[in-house]
Design a protein around this motif. Structure first.
Motif, PDB file in Angstrom:
ATOM      1  N   SER A 125       0.766   0.321   5.892  1.00 49.00           N
ATOM      2  CA  SER A 125      -0.561   0.219   4.504  1.00 49.00           C
ATOM      3  C   SER A 125      -1.079   0.902   3.252  1.00 49.00           C
ATOM      4  CB  SER A 125      -2.085  -0.326   5.595  1.00 49.00           C
ATOM      5  OG  SER A 125      -2.164  -1.411   6.415  1.00 49.00           O
ATOM      6  N   MET A 126      -0.743   2.596   4.015  1.00 47.94           N
ATOM      7  CA  MET A 126      -0.819   3.077   2.459  1.00 47.94           C
ATOM      8  C   MET A 126      -0.019   2.995   1.804  1.00 47.94           C
ATOM      9  SD  MET A 126      -1.547   7.030   4.500  1.00 47.94           S
ATOM     10  CE  MET A 126      -2.406   7.868   3.651  1.00 47.94           C
ATOM     11  N   ALA A 127       1.327   2.515   1.818  1.00 48.32           N
ATOM     12  CA  ALA A 127       2.831   1.932   1.015  1.00 48.32           C
ATOM     13  C   ALA A 127       2.336   1.322   0.302  1.00 48.32           C
ATOM     14  CB  ALA A 127       4.177   2.097   1.949  1.00 48.32           C
ATOM     15  N   ARG A 128       1.841  -0.186   0.630  1.00 45.49           N
ATOM     16  CA  ARG A 128       1.785  -1.038   0.471  1.00 45.49           C
ATOM     17  C   ARG A 128      -0.084  -1.661  -0.749  1.00 45.49           C
ATOM     18  NH1 ARG A 128       2.163  -3.651   5.874  1.00 45.49           N
ATOM     19  NH2 ARG A 128      -0.155  -3.914   6.044  1.00 45.49           N
ATOM     20  N   ALA A 129      -0.294  -0.309  -0.427  1.00 46.22           N
ATOM     21  CA  ALA A 129      -1.873  -0.780  -0.943  1.00 46.22           C
ATOM     22  C   ALA A 129      -0.864   0.118  -2.678  1.00 46.22           C
ATOM     23  CB  ALA A 129      -3.073  -0.043  -0.549  1.00 46.22           C
ATOM     24  N   PHE A 130      -0.540   1.466  -2.415  1.00 48.06           N
ATOM     25  CA  PHE A 130      -0.327   2.022  -3.137  1.00 48.06           C
ATOM     26  C   PHE A 130       0.651   1.404  -4.198  1.00 48.06           C
ATOM     27  CE2 PHE A 130       2.481   5.095  -5.071  1.00 48.06           C
ATOM     28  CZ  PHE A 130       2.110   6.395  -6.052  1.00 48.06           C
ATOM     29  N   GLU A 131       1.515   0.885  -3.526  1.00 48.60           N
ATOM     30  CA  GLU A 131       2.994  -0.050  -4.287  1.00 48.60           C
ATOM     31  C   GLU A 131       1.733  -1.938  -5.366  1.00 48.60           C
ATOM     32  OE1 GLU A 131       6.097  -1.313  -2.577  1.00 48.60           O
ATOM     33  OE2 GLU A 131       6.767   0.344  -1.806  1.00 48.60           O
ATOM     34  N   SER A 132       0.453  -1.981  -4.881  1.00 48.79           N
ATOM     35  CA  SER A 132      -0.384  -3.028  -5.319  1.00 48.79           C
ATOM     36  C   SER A 132      -1.662  -2.265  -6.016  1.00 48.79           C
ATOM     37  CB  SER A 132      -0.429  -3.986  -4.271  1.00 48.79           C
ATOM     38  OG  SER A 132      -1.081  -3.336  -3.530  1.00 48.79           O
ATOM     39  N   GLN A 133      -2.054  -1.231  -6.014  1.00 51.30           N
ATOM     40  CA  GLN A 133      -3.228  -1.500  -7.151  1.00 51.30           C
ATOM     41  C   GLN A 133      -2.834  -0.522  -8.298  1.00 51.30           C
ATOM     42  OE1 GLN A 133      -6.311  -0.592  -5.998  1.00 51.30           O
ATOM     43  NE2 GLN A 133      -6.658  -0.052  -8.153  1.00 51.30           N
ATOM     44  N   ARG A 134      -3.206  -1.212  -9.381  1.00 56.47           N
ATOM     45  CA  ARG A 134      -3.204  -0.838 -10.776  1.00 56.47           C
ATOM     46  C   ARG A 134      -4.059   0.075 -11.248  1.00 56.47           C
ATOM     47  NH1 ARG A 134      -3.800  -6.552 -13.865  1.00 56.47           N
ATOM     48  NH2 ARG A 134      -2.420  -5.821 -14.885  1.00 56.47           N
ATOM     49  N   GLY A 135      -3.349   0.648 -11.892  1.00 58.41           N
ATOM     50  CA  GLY A 135      -4.499   1.797 -12.671  1.00 58.41           C
ATOM     51  C   GLY A 135      -3.361   3.430 -12.856  1.00 58.41           C
ATOM     52  N   GLU A 136      -4.575   4.822 -12.720  1.00 59.21           N
ATOM     53  CA  GLU A 136      -3.849   5.552 -12.865  1.00 59.21           C
ATOM     54  C   GLU A 136      -3.495   5.881 -11.195  1.00 59.21           C
ATOM     55  OE1 GLU A 136      -5.691   7.687 -16.827  1.00 59.21           O
ATOM     56  OE2 GLU A 136      -6.368   7.941 -14.452  1.00 59.21           O
ATOM     57  N   LEU A 137      -2.635   7.218 -11.876  1.00 55.02           N
ATOM     58  CA  LEU A 137      -2.226   7.469  -9.767  1.00 55.02           C
ATOM     59  C   LEU A 137      -3.432   8.180  -9.025  1.00 55.02           C
ATOM     60  CD1 LEU A 137       0.906   8.301  -8.195  1.00 55.02           C
ATOM     61  CD2 LEU A 137      -0.278  10.975  -9.306  1.00 55.02           C
ATOM     62  N   VAL A 138      -4.440   8.784  -9.420  1.00 56.21           N
ATOM     63  CA  VAL A 138      -5.505   8.779  -8.874  1.00 56.21           C
ATOM     64  C   VAL A 138      -5.956   7.471  -7.981  1.00 56.21           C
ATOM     65  CG1 VAL A 138      -7.294   8.397 -10.661  1.00 56.21           C
ATOM     66  CG2 VAL A 138      -7.510  10.172  -8.609  1.00 56.21           C
ATOM     67  N   ASP A 139      -5.908   6.317  -8.803  1.00 60.45           N
ATOM     68  CA  ASP A 139      -6.654   4.712  -8.077  1.00 60.45           C
ATOM     69  C   ASP A 139      -5.598   4.487  -7.175  1.00 60.45           C
ATOM     70  OD1 ASP A 139      -8.744   4.666 -10.771  1.00 60.45           O
ATOM     71  OD2 ASP A 139      -6.785   4.411 -11.556  1.00 60.45           O
ATOM     72  N   LYS A 140      -4.041   4.782  -7.379  1.00 61.12           N
ATOM     73  CA  LYS A 140      -3.699   4.292  -6.225  1.00 61.12           C
ATOM     74  C   LYS A 140      -3.530   4.769  -4.941  1.00 61.12           C
ATOM     75  CE  LYS A 140       1.079   3.368  -7.987  1.00 61.12           C
ATOM     76  NZ  LYS A 140       0.867   1.656  -8.043  1.00 61.12           N
ATOM     77  N   LEU A 141      -3.430   6.158  -5.430  1.00 53.97           N
ATOM     78  CA  LEU A 141      -4.340   7.518  -4.669  1.00 53.97           C
ATOM     79  C   LEU A 141      -5.226   6.919  -3.197  1.00 53.97           C
ATOM     80  CD1 LEU A 141      -2.820  10.909  -6.094  1.00 53.97           C
ATOM     81  CD2 LEU A 141      -1.496   9.318  -4.006  1.00 53.97           C
ATOM     82  N   LEU A 142      -6.300   6.738  -3.618  1.00 56.78           N
ATOM     83  CA  LEU A 142      -7.485   6.615  -3.418  1.00 56.78           C
ATOM     84  C   LEU A 142      -7.558   5.182  -2.532  1.00 56.78           C
ATOM     85  CD1 LEU A 142     -10.168   7.695  -5.308  1.00 56.78           C
ATOM     86  CD2 LEU A 142     -10.219   8.286  -3.886  1.00 56.78           C
ATOM     87  N   ALA A 143      -6.740   3.757  -3.480  1.00 56.66           N
ATOM     88  CA  ALA A 143      -6.401   3.076  -2.627  1.00 56.66           C
ATOM     89  C   ALA A 143      -6.084   2.625  -1.204  1.00 56.66           C
ATOM     90  CB  ALA A 143      -5.545   1.980  -3.512  1.00 56.66           C
ATOM     91  N   ALA A 144      -4.893   4.154  -1.204  1.00 59.27           N
ATOM     92  CA  ALA A 144      -3.694   3.557  -0.704  1.00 59.27           C
ATOM     93  C   ALA A 144      -4.252   4.460   0.459  1.00 59.27           C
ATOM     94  CB  ALA A 144      -2.289   4.873  -0.303  1.00 59.27           C
ATOM     95  N   LEU A 145      -5.463   5.984   0.253  1.00 59.52           N
ATOM     96  CA  LEU A 145      -5.824   6.344   1.458  1.00 59.52           C
ATOM     97  C   LEU A 145      -6.932   5.705   2.015  1.00 59.52           C
ATOM     98  CD1 LEU A 145      -6.083   9.730   3.096  1.00 59.52           C
ATOM     99  CD2 LEU A 145      -8.043   9.864   1.385  1.00 59.52           C
ATOM    100  N   GLU A 146      -7.941   4.656   1.391  1.00 57.35           N
ATOM    101  CA  GLU A 146      -8.417   3.613   1.763  1.00 57.35           C
ATOM    102  C   GLU A 146      -8.073   2.472   3.088  1.00 57.35           C
ATOM    103  OE1 GLU A 146     -11.824   3.701  -0.720  1.00 57.35           O
ATOM    104  OE2 GLU A 146     -10.802   2.014  -1.903  1.00 57.35           O
ATOM    105  N   ALA A 147      -6.360   2.021   2.595  1.00 62.86           N
ATOM    106  CA  ALA A 147      -6.207   1.081   3.723  1.00 62.86           C
ATOM    107  C   ALA A 147      -5.752   2.419   4.782  1.00 62.86           C
ATOM    108  CB  ALA A 147      -4.853   0.296   2.268  1.00 62.86           C
TER     109      ALA A 147
END
Length: 283
Positions: A125-147
């Motif tokens: 789930s973390m990998a999918r969220a990271f790859e699909s989240q748009r924005g800066e790296l910080v946005d992608k990291l937070l989305a992955a952690l939440e997933a």
């Protein structure tokens, strides 16, 4: 006993992590701007993080740096490591003796990894969220952690979380490389608390506002004066005219709230700052 993600976008490098372990941010993340990032976890040996970063800085790719560092560790099968270099090379290692479920997912520029997890769905789930989240790296990291948190995270429970993102010259007033650095050391819902603090960090410290999200000072002078009056920074009755006294009161308030890097030297206010001023003046 942790789940984390290590990543780069070629400019920023960072790590986001959560665990049923106090102050996980003190032990797992390691990073250097324009070099790379590492997560050292399971029966963590934080020394490995510094060694791997040093090797990457010397020109080794992430995989070679990790393998060389682990070759000197007699307990490497107890370790779990994720590493990226600034070129986007990523490598994950999960030792055979890491407690189940333990595993990692590697993609271009990132590694999602964890042990004592609710199951493989956490890192997937973390990998999918990271790859699909748009924005800066910080946005992608937070989305992955939440997933990962939503997918079950650390099966023992929740306690701490952290995120660090480095960018050359990207820190406070351009004087450091620390773009984001937040730790939640002990909390019943640490990932949610990390997100809450990030929103404050973003408002206060990050300069990434939408250029269209502005208001003209002349159009909001009365509202701003009233808000500043309620907060004790403007001493007169509102006039509806943005004059020198209003500008001075607004700057004094912004400095008091640590928004000095959000002050514009023109006829506009950032929309985020304007809305925050109105919100806190009504509390």
């Amino acid at each position: 006993m942790t789940f984390s993600i290590v990543a780069t976008d070629g400019v920023d490098v960072g790590v986001a992590v959560s665990s049923k372990f106090v102050a996980v941010g003190a032990f797992v993340p390691h990073a250097e701007a324009a070099v790379g990032a590492v997560a050292t976890q399971c029966y963590a040996n934080p020394k490995l993080g510094k060694v791997i970063i040093s090797m990457i800085k010397q020109g080794l790719a992430a995989r070679e740096a990790v393998e060389r560092a682990l070759s000197q560790d007699v307990e490497k099968e107890l370790r779990q490591i994720g590493a990226v270099d600034i070129r986007g090379n990523a490598y994950g290692f999960t030792g055979r003796e890491c407690p189940e479920y333990a595993g990692h997912v590697t993609g271009h520029g990132y590694v999602a990894l964890g042990n004592i997890l609710a199951g493989p769905q956490v890192v997937e789930s973390m990998a999918r969220a990271f790859e699909s989240q748009r924005g800066e790296l910080v946005d992608k990291l937070l989305a992955a952690l939440e997933a990962g948190d939503r997918a079950g995270g650390d099966r023992r429970g929740k306690q701490s979380a952290a995120i660090i993102v480095l960018r050359p010259g990207g820190g406070y007033l351009g004087l450091t490389d620390v773009y984001v650095d937040i730790r939640v050391d002990d909390h019943p819902d640490p990932v949610a608390e990390l997100r809450r603090i990030f929103k404050i960090w973003e408002l206060t410290l990050l300069q990434r506002e939408d250029p269209l999200d502005v208001v003209l000072k002349k159009d909001v002078a009365g509202e701003v004066q009233e808000a500043l009056r309620r907060l004790g920074f403007y001493k007169r009755e509102p006039t509806g005219v943005w004059d020198e006294e209003t500008e001075r009161a607004f700057r004094n308030w912004a400095g008091y709230e640590n928004f000095e890097n959000k002050i514009r030297n023109d006829d506009k206010i950032w929309g985020s700052l304007y809305r925050y001023l109105l919100e806190i003046s009504r509390r």
